[in-house]
Design an enzyme around this catalytic site. Structure first.
Site, PDB file in Angstrom:
ATOM      1  CB  THR A 174      56.528  29.509  44.597  1.00 55.05           C
ATOM      2  OG1 THR A 174      57.668  29.587  45.434  1.00 55.05           O
ATOM      3  CG2 THR A 174      56.546  30.646  43.586  1.00 55.05           C
ATOM      4  CE  LYS A 203      58.558  32.629  46.447  1.00 58.23           C
ATOM      5  NZ  LYS A 203      59.520  31.888  45.559  1.00 58.23           N
ATOM      6  CB  THR A 214      63.023  32.625  43.356  1.00 58.21           C
ATOM      7  OG1 THR A 214      63.743  32.274  42.192  1.00 58.21           O
ATOM      8  CG2 THR A 214      62.607  34.088  43.238  1.00 58.21           C
ATOM      9  CD  GLU A 302      59.888  19.256  53.523  1.00 58.18           C
ATOM     10  OE1 GLU A 302      59.799  18.043  53.588  1.00 58.18           O
ATOM     11  OE2 GLU A 302      58.886  20.001  53.504  1.00 58.18           O
ATOM     12  CG  ASN A 441      74.380  11.836  56.860  1.00 61.78           C
ATOM     13  OD1 ASN A 441      75.521  11.408  56.767  1.00 61.78           O
ATOM     14  ND2 ASN A 441      73.625  12.099  55.819  1.00 61.78           N
ATOM     15  CB  THR A 446      74.551   7.143  68.838  1.00 62.08           C
ATOM     16  OG1 THR A 446      73.683   7.095  67.702  1.00 62.08           O
ATOM     17  CG2 THR A 446      74.474   8.513  69.454  1.00 62.08           C
TER      18      THR A 446
END
Lengths: 446, 446
Positions: A174, A203, A214, A302, A441, A446
């Protein structure tokens, strides 16, 4: 430059950095054929293959591990019932559509799943022999006529070449940016002369959606396996692979991992009888293979720039170790610190510290896996150089920041957590977080 | 244009869209003084106030609800012990530093927390009367001398004006984009002529870090309350406010919500005796006030474009309802669908369906809160127009997409889930997800 991810990613090019994960050849199990064809299940999909078939020329022993979600998609209900009815024997095919999950679709959805199976059964010539999987949007009926019309095409086009398997692996995707296909050969102790084969495809979507991407996986091997041995074997493998990555296999309505064994390579049947060396060896092969396949999903995270192994050792219980590893692997703050190359072990500890807190909905657990003063955290570089201790028995170390930066520069990294409460352990795989989230974040320390 | 969020956000301007949440005046409880001063706790902070003090001119009844994380910061251990030792009576002050969490800092960290309290005690002239809070990076010792040196300044600068309270609210912030301060007046049944006051401030970070954003809250009122009534009252309020937003109050090493009641307004002491109308009324006031304060944290969600109320009703148990609401509110896929103005109730259902699955670390629960065929989901517009039913008793409705879009255009939105298994309910507040995450998931259905 960001690689844009959408349903039809695979109709475009595979990102250059991911190309190395897509095999150009393979050794596929005997007696199996595969295909991936275009149907157009999802409105707007005009070219990506979205109907996948894996089929065996003879009956298989089969098992599947399904989602634990209370709302189970029609193909999950259908396939679970089928495997129960057949007692894990006599299966032939797996038919998969992407683009529509056939979930929360009522009685009609169950009929659609059955229609996909029966159409495949007819073409294959074996009743009640097809496992069904679907992935995509929830709550919409399948364009079932279109799908059923294309099943004969999928059967007709099926073949045993690498290209056939790769098309099949593409068709189940997908939002994946590359197809995830692997194959391997192996031997078993009692028949060292027989070359067995296993192939698999999976997948799963981007890392940022850990709780509902999924996950579909098809594993096929030509080992002969007793039907009764299939479920324990697969469950063992899944717990240590697809349930040990942060796109985990237990939460969408459709998650399914299926294993088919058709025995086409010959040799003695593998049974789960106590102490069987063949069973132990096969279980290890399948577990390792499944783990390697699962890691490909992490590699498709991603925006991920790192592949992170979280190892939790010296735990009182294996379940406790898993909960801790999972909490660390899921923590957005840990993941952004890794991206920001910040040796922020405090965030690791914080996640660990919350992992085993009992939710108000559940009774307290018996085992005590975490005791702050026994907990140690290290970074382990993958180049074989010594680990970098960050926390030892609950006390922060004076961290060599230059050395920490060096380790954090590497693409692959291991976080090692010693709980000091027992001898159980687990391994979990995850990736880092990047982009906007990091703006908030990543630079906090630092 | 994105608003860049960093530790010292508040030294810059407040985002225009958030300005309406910052009060320009207030009615503060009698007998309390507040201040916020600059210390420079975090290296690189050169101007943001980072030491906050709230102090009462007389002894208070006080209670606090702390993090459940197994790794508890030194100020949490210190303050918990103090409240136990004092049996919730005789407290005077709360001293807070931002920029360093004083967490996982061993014995030295406990000594630092004690030093902050004792220095405040000395200036106030009351032993063992100061609650301590810290927020910031984990695992580094506080620059304690600097902090201790500035406590007299904080005491000296304390005052009861709106400006004093606002400075104090700013000083507890870390990555917040605006200070979160509220005040309110109220009456109690047994003394209708007395005007009571409550004020409060809170801080919490971006929505994308639900499991580790440190939450600090100080609530102060001039009602006289029996010390024994304080903990049950506060716990009730926190469960329905700070524990009901997706930056939830139970996970960082430092989360603390404290309530001080000094009785300066006079009137009869409120006790928790069975059926006390004053107690019931005060509990409602504090709960509502805390919920409104908690909602400000949701309004500060990173990139948020929507304020979403998740209401779960007709549940078998309140804990079950909360788990379902929380799962929906935390689901990245639900949140991106809301941002994408997509009436994707399938994602809502999917999250609900996983909420009550027992983790392997815990015993199964008794109550059955979710049955697919009894579950209904609606969108409820905030303009008073009728709800839009998406799922009724497990069956998808034919959704009027135009109407759904209309509702999803509104900034505020309610998701209503009817479980149909009992009569318990809960409310949870959250926001949507935007930006990169949406690139992957937001457009998935269309």
């Amino acid at each position: 430059m960001r690689f844009t991810r959408a349903y039809s990613s695979l109709s475009g090019a595979i990102p250059p950095a991911k190309a190395k994960y897509v095999p150009s050849t393979g050794t596929y199990p005997r007696g199996f054929q595969a295909s991936g064809v275009f149907v157009g299940v999802k409105p707007g999909n005009t070219s990506k293959p979205d109907l996948a078939l894996v089929t065996s020329d003879r009956p298989c022993a089969a098992a599947a591990v399904f989602t634990k979600n209370k709302f189970q998609a029609a193909p999950v209900s259908f396939s679970r019932d089928l495997l129960r009815t057949r007692a894990n024997a006599g299966l032939r095919s797996v038919i998969v559509n992407s683009g529509n999950a056939n979930a929360v679709t009522g009685i009609g959805g169950l009929e659609d799943a059955a229609a996909m199976a029966q159409t495949t059964d007819q073409r294959v010539g074996a009743e009640d022999s097809t496992i069904v999987m679907s992935t995509g949007v929830i709550g919409q009926r399948l364009p079932i006529q279109k799908i059923v019309d294309h099943i004969p095409v999928a059967c007709h086009q099926a073949g045993d070449s690498h290209k056939h398997w790769l098309n099949c692996a593409k068709a189940i995707c997908t939002t994946d940016t590359f197809p995830k296909l692997m194959s391997r050969t192996f031997a078993l102790p009692s028949s060292p002369g027989v070359e067995y084969r296993i192939a698999g495809m999976t997948k799963g979507a981007g890392m940022l959606a850990p709780n509902m991407a999924t996950l579909l996986t098809i594993l096929a091997t030509d080992v002969p396996v007793a039907p009764a041995a299939m479920t324990p074997l697969l469950r063992h493998a899944v717990d240590r692979s697809f349930n040990s990555i942060t796109v985990d296999g237990d939460t969408s309505t459709n998650d399914t991992v299926a294993l088919l064994a058709n025995g086409a390579a010959g040799g003695p049947e593998v049974t789960s009888s106590e102490g069987s060396p063949d069973y132990a060896a096969l279980r290890e092969v399948v577990t390792d293979f499944a783990a390697d396949l699962a890691k490909l999903i992490v590699r498709d995270g991603e925006g991920a720039t790192k592949f992170v192994t979280v190892r939790v050792v010296d735990a009182a219980t294996e379940d406790g170790a898993r909960a801790v590893a999972r909490a660390i692997a899921l923590s957005p703050l840990v993941k952004t610190a890794l991206y920001g190359k910040d040796a922020n072990w405090g965030r690791i500890l914080c996640a660990a510290g919350y992992a085993l807190v009992t939710p108000p909905t559940h009774a307290p657990r018996d085992a005590e896996d975490i005791t702050p003063e026994r907990t140690s955290v290290s970074f382990v570089p993958t180049d074989g150089s010594p680990e970098l201790r960050l926390l030892v028995n609950g006390e922060p170390e004076q961290v060599d920041e230059a050395r920490a930066s060096e380790i954090l520069e590497m693409e692959d990294l291991e976080i090692l957590v010693r709980l000091g409460t027992g001898d159980k352990s687990t391994t979990h795989w995850t990736c880092d977080f990047s982009h906007d989230y990091v703006t908030i974040n990543g630079d906090y320390r630092t």
